[in-house]
Structure formats: structure tokens, C-alpha cells
Design an enzyme around this catalytic site. Structure first.
Site, PDB file in Angstrom:
ATOM      1  CE  LYS A  53      -3.863  -2.489   1.963  1.00  0.00           C
ATOM      2  NZ  LYS A  53      -4.731  -2.880   3.081  1.00  0.00           N
ATOM      3  CD  GLN A  97      -3.813  -4.600   6.114  1.00  0.00           C
ATOM      4  OE1 GLN A  97      -3.857  -3.540   5.499  1.00  0.00           O
ATOM      5  NE2 GLN A  97      -4.211  -5.737   5.569  1.00  0.00           N
ATOM      6  CG  ASP A 120     -10.083  -0.463   4.352  1.00  0.00           C
ATOM      7  OD1 ASP A 120      -9.739  -0.907   3.248  1.00  0.00           O
ATOM      8  OD2 ASP A 120      -9.411  -0.597   5.398  1.00  0.00           O
TER       9      ASP A 120
HETATM   10  N1  GUN Z   1      -7.067  -7.098   5.588  1.00  0.00           N
HETATM   11  C1  GUN Z   1      -7.336  -7.864   4.501  1.00  0.00           C
HETATM   12  N2  GUN Z   1      -7.948  -7.122   3.548  1.00  0.00           N
HETATM   13  C2  GUN Z   1      -8.068  -5.878   4.050  1.00  0.00           C
HETATM   14  C3  GUN Z   1      -8.596  -4.671   3.525  1.00  0.00           C
HETATM   15  O1  GUN Z   1      -9.119  -4.584   2.406  1.00  0.00           O
HETATM   16  N3  GUN Z   1      -8.507  -3.587   4.349  1.00  0.00           N
HETATM   17  C4  GUN Z   1      -7.971  -3.644   5.588  1.00  0.00           C
HETATM   18  N4  GUN Z   1      -7.966  -2.540   6.321  1.00  0.00           N
HETATM   19  N5  GUN Z   1      -7.480  -4.752   6.101  1.00  0.00           N
HETATM   20  C5  GUN Z   1      -7.517  -5.856   5.323  1.00  0.00           C
END
Ligand code: GUN
Length: 285
Positions: A53, A97, A120
Site C-alpha cells: 500500500k 489493517q 476502506d
Molecule cells: N485485511 C485484509 N484485507 C483488508 C482490507 O481490504 N482492508 C484492511 N484494512 N485490512 C484488510
């Protein structure tokens, strides 16, 4: 032979568009879109996702702010950090996350993120807006699937769409987005009777159950579009694979996404898109 839906190429195309717009944005506003990413603990898979990211932000000219907190961080400290970021003008998007360590209340943490910075789209406010079709942010994976379909020229209106999996992150919002585009949508799950027969009705089949190579030829109608959201390790050799048995399904399908290189590259691309939307909404042009 099925047309291969090349997520890697489509994601690169969108990231180039975002990078060009980000340069223009920076010239007009004197700031770049900014994303804060919080990770608690040392889950290796999460560490890889978070690194990717940050890298993606850098690639398109966004600022990214990383917060790596120890696994024993208490809720108060995490909520205080989120509150600080909610008020930080350089931060347009905030992402925590998942999964969080067990002692932290995920729902409470996600609720603390300001809905305007919720890139998200996990906050109940944004989930509600998606339900009524009036949203700023879409969850990244289902949004990525919609973008893949759109950019591959696949019509959704009037089609039989079958979504397998009903998670809050993928299955449920995926079904809503297909419905919004006038698909006839069926959502299947672990209690669905004769899953293969339901899947064989699909013109567009979205597989999101997290079981390596579960969907074999008997699940797919000839000429269907097959979208594989799975990201698994094949037990036999430990290699990455999807939920779809690609070798068995590819000869039957009209179009199919590979794993890796299908839906995966689109997810972070949609996060960039959401971060840009957040920056624009927060007063910048
Ligand atoms: N963990 C696995 N996929 C995601 C996601 O799309 N966003 C976040 N914040 N955590 C994750």
C-alpha cells in the site's frame, strides 16, 4: 479458450491515470493526497499488504504515513492515534489493517475512523450509503471487480450474477454493486443447497470463499464470465491459487481472471482511487 481478464494491466492503466491526476491535484492544491496506514502487531501477510500500500502510494505521487504499533497496544492508544489522524489535514484517508490482535475491538476501532477518511468503506455510515446507492467510497475488492468488468466491456444489466461468499468486505457489497448495475443477483454461501446447480445458472460468477481451487467445471456454464477473488496457497505445492480450478474452468468460460494477476492488483488500485476521492472531498480541488 476464455479471454483472460488481465488485472495487472488494467490496474497499471488506472494507476497511470491516477498518477497524472495526482500531479494536477498537487499543482492546484500544493498538497498531495495523503493516506495513513496503521498496522498493529507483526502478522507477516498484513506486513506485506501494508508495504504494498505504501509502495502504491509512492508510485502515483501520494503521501503515505505509516504507523507500526506493537501487538500489545491498548485500545485507548489506538483510538487516540485515529483521533489525531482524523484531525490531521495532511491525511485524507485512514486505514487500519485487519485483522487486529484479539484484545482489540475491531468494530469499535473502525467506528472511530471519520467516515470522510474511511477509504476502506468499512464504517457503518459508508456501508449504509452503499446500500442506498449514494456513496463516495466503495470497498476496494468488489470495486476492483466492477472496474475489471467495466474495462473488459462486460455488460451486467439483465445478466444472471451469482456471488459465492457473503462477507462484509467482499460478498455482500459485491452483490449490491452488481444489483446497482441491474444484474439479477443470487448470493450463495455455506448453507446453499446444490451450489453447483445455482452456479451453473450464472452468466457472471464471482467466487469469494477462500477455498483453493474449489470451483471445478461442474460449477460453470459454458460461456460464463468467471471472477476469482480467492487468494490461497495450494496445499499440494504451496503456490498461490484462487478459489477457481483455472485449468478445468478456463476452457468452458468466455472470460476469466487469473490468480495471481486478476482481482488482486485491482484492490490497492481502488484504495488509491478512494484516497483521491477523500482528498477531493476534503476541500481540495
Ligand atoms: N485485511 C485484509 N484485507 C483488508 C482490507 O481490504 N482492508 C484492511 N484494512 N485490512 C484488510
Amino acid at each position: 479458450m476464455a479471454k483472460l481478464i488481465d488485472g495487472k494491466a488494467i490496474a497499471a492503466e488506472i494507476r497511470a491515470e491516477i498518477a497524472a491526476e495526482a500531479r494536477e491535484f498537487q499543482e492546484k492544491n500544493g498538497v498531495a493526497p495523503g493516506l495513513a496506514v496503521i498496522i498493529v502487531g507483526e502478522n507477516p501477510a498484513s506486513q506485506v499488504y501494508v508495504r504494498n500500500k505504501h509502495r502504491a502510494c509512492e508510485e502515483v505521487g501520494f503521501r503515505s504515513f505509516g504507523y507500526e504499533l506493537p501487538a500489545d497496544t491498548d485500545e485507548e492508544a489506538l483510538l487516540a492515534l485515529i483521533d489525531k489522524l482524523n484531525h490531521d489535514k495532511a491525511v485524507h484517508g485512514i486505514l487500519v489493517q485487519l485483522p487486529l490482535p484479539a484484545h482489540l475491538d475491531e468494530e469499535k476501532v473502525l467506528l472511530a475512523i471519520s467516515p470522510e477518511k474511511d477509504v476502506d468503506a468499512f464504517h457503518p455510515y459508508n456501508v449504509g450509503r452503499i446500500l442506498i446507492g449514494n456513496y463516495d467510497f466503495l470497498p476496494c475488492t468488489p470495486a476492483g471487480v466492477m472496474e475489471l468488468l467495466a474495462r473488459s466491456g462486460i455488460e451486467i444489466a439483465g445478466k444472471e450474477c451469482v456471488v459465492v461468499g457473503r462477507s462484509n468486505i467482499v460478498g455482500k457489497p459485491q452483490a449490491l454493486l452488481l444489483l446497482e448495475k441491474n444484474g439479477t443477483v443470487t448470493v450463495c454461501h455455506s448453507r446453499t443447497k446444490d451450489l453447483a446447480a445455482v452456479c451453473r445458472r450464472a452468466d457472471i460468477l464471482v467466487c469469494a470463499i477462500g477455498k483453493p481451487e474449489f470451483f471445478t467445471a461442474e460449477y460453470v456454464k459454458k460461456g460464463a464470465v468467471v471472477i476469482d477473488v480467492g487468494m490461497n496457497r495450494r496445499p499440494a505445492d504451496g503456490k498461490l491459487c484462487g478459489d477457481v480450478d483455472f485449468a478445468a474452468v478456463e476452457p468452458i468460460a468466455a472470460a476469466i481472471t487469473p490468480v495471481p494477476g486478476g482481482v488482486g492488483p485491482m484492490t490497492i488500485t481502488m484504495l488509491l482511487k478512494n484516497t483521491f476521492t477523500a482528498a477531493r472531498k476534503q476541500g481540495a480541488k
